[in-house]
Scaffold this active site. Structure first.
Site, PDB file in Angstrom:
ATOM      1  N   GLU A 163       0.804  -1.225   0.000  1.00 19.63           N
ATOM      2  CA  GLU A 163       0.000   0.000   0.000  1.00 19.63           C
ATOM      3  C   GLU A 163       0.835   1.271   0.000  1.00 19.63           C
ATOM      4  OE1 GLU A 163      -2.867  -0.309   3.167  1.00 19.63           O
ATOM      5  OE2 GLU A 163      -3.867  -1.965   2.168  1.00 19.63           O
ATOM      6  N   GLU A 268      -5.107  -9.574   1.144  1.00 22.90           N
ATOM      7  CA  GLU A 268      -5.944  -9.505   2.348  1.00 22.90           C
ATOM      8  C   GLU A 268      -7.382  -9.533   1.871  1.00 22.90           C
ATOM      9  OE1 GLU A 268      -5.192  -5.789   4.404  1.00 22.90           O
ATOM     10  OE2 GLU A 268      -3.141  -6.346   4.930  1.00 22.90           O
TER      11      GLU A 268
END
Ligand SMILES: *[C@@H]1O[C@H](CO)[C@@H](O)[C@H](O)[C@H]1NC(C)=O
Ligand SMILES: *[C@@H]1O[C@H](CO)[C@@H](O)[C@H](O)[C@H]1NC(C)=O
Ligand SMILES: *[C@@H]1O[C@H](CO)[C@@H](O)[C@H](O)[C@H]1NC(C)=O
Ligand SMILES: *[C@@H]1O[C@H](CO)[C@@H](O)[C@H](O)[C@H]1NC(C)=O
Ligand SMILES: *[C@@H]1O[C@H](CO)[C@@H](O)[C@H](O)[C@H]1NC(C)=O
Ligand SMILES: *[C@@H]1O[C@H](CO)[C@@H](O)[C@H](O)[C@H]1NC(C)=O
Ligand SMILES: *[C@@H]1O[C@H](CO)[C@@H](O)[C@H](O)[C@H]1NC(C)=O
Length: 553
Positions: A163, A268
């Protein structure tokens, strides 16, 4: 032939544990040694570090971490639960390269469980979202970790970032991720380590999310080479909440990735909604034919408790003395869903092809010109020739560096000088000569500029006790940079100060690396978990990894 009974028992015992199958990527699919497609059925496996709330930590990033592969007893405690859950892969977000991982890695390997290891560490140990660079200290940290894990047979992939790009205006950080992948891959190849290089992306609007996936897998030279491509694209995806459907939650995203050239998975998944137990109904969709044409499974978030504004992501609770765990309904539900998931074993092969890169536009701002490979020797040459050197009074200097860089560059700016040499601009593809060096060397460089701009007045090198005049310096900082640093792309080697007892060797399959002490790896916290998830769905604001947050004037 005489065999003692003890040796016979040993041989039998050894034979009963099958070596974990090697997983290889062909194009966009993963296969095991028998030629079957490999699907990740995984869970995130890391306890949450300490989160210090502050204005510049809007995502609630931890500033410490607990290495989940460092305690053999904890791994032994957990392994039967992981097997019960039906997982074949765990993802860990930060590891400490100074400690021994033999027990945990063997425990998981024997249980048929692979690891996906993020190479980043908290604070200064990851590519900074707001002021990104790809620098020698990060490369060294990544290589040191790779060497420590080199002898284990159950490392599936190393993630070079999590990220980092989180919005249109941070797409300019992408060249640094791609350079990290390039150099990490070159290092792995040079050591004959056949482990994939991955990146875990935050979900976001398709106008920058999709180009990012293309960018990390494309060949800017248009030669169809994979040298500059990641092998494994991870998407942290929380689109399926409650009782959703494939059409509602995944169809759009699935279509967007239909042309991806490498393997992809959900790095995820598992949306939480306040007060509700998760049924994990998305698992059936994720392993259905609709999805497996593009995705190779995913990792549920998270085994250990992880608090968020929207609820608890964890599936187990660890007893206070750490000796036992108890499972939740989330655990039982995921176990059932993983148990029912049996993705089709097709296709039976894949082929490599790497696309050309897009050019920039209004929502994709990253240059196709990548930063050079960080070069320790050149940076050290520079440091030793600088007239004013950063000499921190504390070993815990990573926050001070950011403050002092800000201060020095702001002051220099007022005097008409510039910090361009330490700046790296992923939008224009312009990388200053000093931009690939450790932040501490950047700081010494800027301090030297300031000192020289002030007639080499010793007072101008003090920086409140953080700087020391280097009487050995014979030239101006800018001249030292030109003479020491010449940017290029090359295959990096292990850092000179890498702890010797813990690796460097590329061969062997025995998990023989021993723990070492005296490593310099004590970065603080990192981008540990899914920030969007932990901050609450949709709250994807810009984040700063709150150390090296500095701005150039
Ligand atoms: C990107 O945009 C956000 C929201 O508009 C803003 O808060 C942030 O400061 C910007 N980040 C950068 C690196 O310019
Ligand atoms: C920029 O290019 C990418 C890739 O072609 C595309 O997905 C995106 O929508 C484009 N953005 C604009 C504003 O055209
Ligand atoms: C991060 O900063 C600490 C000091 O606070 C230092 O010991 C460590 O080496 C740094 N790590 C990197 C990757 O720069
Ligand atoms: C390091 O410094 C930061 C900022 O000054 C502080 O918050 C943190 O507690 C310190 N850590 C240690 C281990 O001293
Ligand atoms: C070094 O710089 C930091 C940050 O500006 C400051 O807080 C500190 O007092 C300075 N001096 C020493 C000796 O650390
Ligand atoms: C910088 O220092 C090195 C020794 O570390 C020396 O060999 C080199 O000539 C110096 N370069 C300059 C420009 O002073
Ligand atoms: C890594 O482990 C060493 C040895 O136990 C310890 O001194 C160091 O603080 C650890 N680093 C981090 C960042 O936890």
């Amino acid at each position: 032939m005489r065999v003692t009974s003890a040796a016979a028992a040993l041989a039998l015992g050894a034979a009963s544990v099958q070596a974990i199958s090697k997983i290889t990527r062909q194009g966009r699919y993963l296969f095991d040694e028998s030629g079957s497609r490999f699907f990740i059925k995984g869970v995130a496996y890391q306890e949450q570090g300490t989160v210090v709330q502050s204005a510049d930590n809007s995502f609630g990033e931890p500033s410490t971490f607990i290495d989940p592969l460092s305690s053999g007893s904890a791994c032994k405690r957990d392994v039967s639960y992981l097997q019960d859950l039906g997982v074949n892969t765990i993802r860990v977000y930060s590891v400490n390269s100074s400690v021994n991982h033999d027990d945990c890695m063997k425990t998981f390997s024997d249980a048929g469980i692979y690891t996906i290891i993020d190479l980043s560490l908290p604070l200064n140990g990851s590519i900074d979202r707001t002021s990104p660079s790809w620098s020698s200290n990060l490369l060294d940290q990544y290589i040191t970790t790779i060497d420590v894990f080199a002898s284990y047979d159950n490392v599936l992939a190393y993630n070079v970032g999590n990220e980092v790009v989180i919005a249109v205006n941070s797409t300019v950080a992408a060249p640094f991720i791609k350079a990290a992948a390039r150099d990490t891959k070159a290092y792995l190849n040079s050591k004959d380590l056949d482990v994939m290089v991955g990146y875990a992306a935050i979900d976001g609007t398709p106008n920058w999310r999709d180009p990012l996936a293309n960018y990390l897998t494309c060949d800017p030279n248009g030669e169809g080479s994979g040298d500059l491509s990641i092998d494994l694209y991870g998407l942290n995806n929380y689109e399926w909440c409650g009782d959703s459907t494939y059409e509602e939650a995944y169809a759009g995203t699935n279509a967007d990735y239909a042309g991806l050239s490498v393997a992809a998975y959900f790095s995820e998944f598992g949306c939480v909604q306040s007060g509700q137990t998760r049924t994990w109904s998305e698992v059936a969709a994720l392993y259905s034919d609709d999805m497996t044409a593009v995705w190779s499974g995913g990792l549920a978030f998270s085994y250990f408790p992880a608090e968020s504004a929207d609820g608890q992501f964890g599936m187990v609770t660890v007893s206070d003395d750490g000796s036992s765990v108890s499972t939740s309904d989330d655990f039982d539900n995921l176990k059932e869903q993983y148990g029912n998931a049996s993705p089709s074993n097709s296709p039976s092969s894949g082929s490599d092809s790497y696309m050309n890169c897009f050019s920039t536009n209004d929502t994709w701002l990253a240059s196709n010109t990548l930063p050079p490979t960080p070069n320790d020797e050149q940076c050290e040459c520079l440091e030793s020739n600088l007239s004013c050197q950063f000499t921190p009074a504390t070993a815990n200097y990573s926050t001070i560096v950011g403050e002092l860089l800000n201060y020095a560059c702001a002051t220099l700016g007022e005097q008409g000088a510039s910090c361009d040499a330490i700046a790296a601009d992923g939008g224009s593809g312009t990388y200053g000569l000093v931009s690939g060096c450790d932040a501490t060397i950047k700081l010494s460089y800027v301090m030297s500029l300031f000192y020289e701009a002030n007639d080499n007045n010793a007072q101008a090198c003090s920086f409140n006790g953080n700087g020391t005049v280097n009487s050995q310096a014979s030239s101006a900082a800018s001249a030292a940079a030109s003479s020491c640093v010449s940017p290029s792309t090359f295959t990096p080697t292990a850092p000179a100060n890498e702890p010797t007892s813990s690796g460097g060797s590329s061969s062997g399959g025995g998990g023989s690396s021993s723990g070492s002490s005296g490593s310099d790896e004590n970065g603080a916290a990192n981008i540990w978990a899914d920030n969007r998830a932990l901050a609450g769905m949709g709250a994807a604001f810009v984040v700063s990894v709150f150390s090296a947050v500095w701005t150039l004037v």
